[in-house]
Design a protein around this motif. Structure first.
Motif, PDB file in Angstrom:
ATOM      1  N   ASN A 233       0.835  -1.210   0.000  1.00 14.04           N
ATOM      2  CA  ASN A 233       0.000   0.000   0.000  1.00 14.04           C
ATOM      3  C   ASN A 233       0.862   1.249   0.000  1.00 14.04           C
ATOM      4  O   ASN A 233       0.579   2.220  -0.708  1.00 14.04           O
ATOM      5  CB  ASN A 233      -0.923   0.032   1.236  1.00 14.04           C
ATOM      6  CG  ASN A 233      -2.060  -0.944   1.064  1.00 14.04           C
ATOM      7  OD1 ASN A 233      -2.330  -1.399  -0.042  1.00 14.04           O
ATOM      8  ND2 ASN A 233      -2.720  -1.287   2.169  1.00 14.04           N
ATOM      9  N   SER A 234       1.957   1.214   0.824  1.00 11.96           N
ATOM     10  CA  SER A 234       2.836   2.396   0.891  1.00 11.96           C
ATOM     11  C   SER A 234       3.509   2.632  -0.460  1.00 11.96           C
ATOM     12  O   SER A 234       3.678   3.764  -0.891  1.00 11.96           O
ATOM     13  CB  SER A 234       3.926   2.225   1.939  1.00 11.96           C
ATOM     14  OG  SER A 234       3.401   1.769   3.113  1.00 11.96           O
ATOM     15  N   GLU A 235       3.877   1.551  -1.136  1.00 10.38           N
ATOM     16  CA  GLU A 235       4.528   1.702  -2.454  1.00 10.38           C
ATOM     17  C   GLU A 235       3.539   2.280  -3.475  1.00 10.38           C
ATOM     18  O   GLU A 235       3.891   3.123  -4.289  1.00 10.38           O
ATOM     19  CB  GLU A 235       5.005   0.336  -2.946  1.00 10.38           C
ATOM     20  CG  GLU A 235       6.362  -0.031  -2.383  1.00 10.38           C
ATOM     21  CD  GLU A 235       6.744  -1.472  -2.769  1.00 10.38           C
ATOM     22  OE1 GLU A 235       7.659  -1.964  -2.146  1.00 10.38           O
ATOM     23  OE2 GLU A 235       6.103  -2.050  -3.690  1.00 10.38           O
ATOM     24  N   ASN A 236       2.268   1.810  -3.406  1.00  9.26           N
ATOM     25  CA  ASN A 236       1.270   2.260  -4.379  1.00  9.26           C
ATOM     26  C   ASN A 236       0.773   3.666  -4.091  1.00  9.26           C
ATOM     27  O   ASN A 236       0.287   4.365  -4.967  1.00  9.26           O
ATOM     28  CB  ASN A 236       0.078   1.301  -4.406  1.00  9.26           C
ATOM     29  CG  ASN A 236       0.508  -0.052  -4.960  1.00  9.26           C
ATOM     30  OD1 ASN A 236       1.524  -0.130  -5.654  1.00  9.26           O
ATOM     31  ND2 ASN A 236      -0.241  -1.086  -4.646  1.00  9.26           N
ATOM     32  N   ASN A 237       0.820   4.077  -2.793  1.00 11.77           N
ATOM     33  CA  ASN A 237       0.354   5.433  -2.409  1.00 11.77           C
ATOM     34  C   ASN A 237       1.454   6.153  -1.659  1.00 11.77           C
ATOM     35  O   ASN A 237       1.349   6.392  -0.453  1.00 11.77           O
ATOM     36  CB  ASN A 237      -0.881   5.346  -1.489  1.00 11.77           C
ATOM     37  CG  ASN A 237      -1.954   4.496  -2.083  1.00 11.77           C
ATOM     38  OD1 ASN A 237      -2.482   4.789  -3.130  1.00 11.77           O
ATOM     39  ND2 ASN A 237      -2.278   3.415  -1.388  1.00 11.77           N
TER      40      ASN A 237
END
Ligand SMILES: C[S@@+](CC[C@H](N)C(=O)[O-])C[C@H]1O[C@@H](n2cnc3c(N)ncnc32)[C@H](O)[C@@H]1O
Length: 238
Positions: A233-237
């Motif tokens: 999630n952190s990588e995508n956002n």
């Protein structure tokens, strides 16, 4: 004050809900006018003199299937354009804290359909539903307990239900993506097991950092899949 959450639960066995709705937090939430529960007896919507709500499956096979006519009539008796109609089924989307949060935040009227026997006639799925929820990869005899699980998780996220906004649900397991840190209460020592000194330090910053570290460790040990999701999630956002 925000609008009460209205919850209709459709089942041929409404008395199964008695203990759940008449004790503890659900009882208090209803008494405070924060949630309004309505158990609907599907048999009241049957059209024959035996109050039949199920029948044998077309094509043969074991068990009984819940008939569409009483189900449509029961749902249509309470449904408005703002209702969210939910079927409890092992074939539904897996129930997660994020689903509970969405239902608590976005709707003021939830209608739960509880299946029994072999489940409901497929036309109920085709024409009556907004979503289908499963509470896990196992099969129970009926949908009342699954509906109660979802209702409990949703109702406690509504403003005021846990008591005056004092109880933070943000740090709880799954809300932040992690499992919660360990909790302690009195006595400071029990059978030789001591509460960690840092919790008596009075330094809120240090305590918060300790708790976060514990939550990370605990999640890594027990549910590394959650850490992996969090990383993605952190990588995508970013
Ligand atoms: C015996 S089950 C029917 C299972 C169905 N024949 C199937 O194989 O998918 C009867 C009812 O219990 C409820 N139920 C059982 N297990 C459930 C689960 N894991 N999550 C949600 N509802 C469940 C549903 O309402 C379902 O219609």
């Amino acid at each position: 004050m925000s609008e009460a959450l209205k919850i209709d639960i459709i089942t041929p066995f409404p008395q199964m809900l008695n203990g759940f709705l008449q004790e503890s937090m659900m009882k208090r939430a209803a008494a405070a006018g924060l949630v309004e529960f309505n158990a609907i007896n599907l048999r009241d919507f049957a059209t024959d003199k035996h109050n039949t709500t199920d029948d044998r499956p077309f094509g043969g096979g074991p068990g009984m299937v819940m008939k569409p006519e009483p189900m449509f009539a029961a749902v249509e008796s309470v449904k408005t354009p703002d209702s969210r109609v939910i079927l409890m089924t092992p074939q539904g989307q897996p129930f997660k804290q994020a689903v509970a949060r969405r239902l608590a935040d976005e709707y003021n009227h939830l209608v739960f359909i509880c299946g029994h026997y072999e489940g409901v006639d497929e036309r109920v799925r085709e024409a009556l539903l907004d979503e289908e929820i499963s509470i896990g990869d196992y099969v129970l005899t009926n949908g009342v307990l699954p509906a109660a699980v979802v209702i409990d998780a949703v109702a406690r996220l509504r403003p005021g239900v846990l008591g005056g906004g004092e109880i933070a649900t943000e740090d709880e397991s799954f809300s932040s993506g992690l499992l919660e840190h360990p909790q302690y209460t009195r006595p400071p020592e029990f059978r030789g097991m001591k509460v960690p000194d840092i919790l008596f330090s009075g330094d809120h910053g240090k305590i918060a950092r300790w708790r976060h570290k514990q939550a990370m460790m605990r999640t890594g040990e027990r549910r590394s899949d959650l850490l992996e999701n969090d990383r993605k999630n952190s990588e995508n956002n970013p």
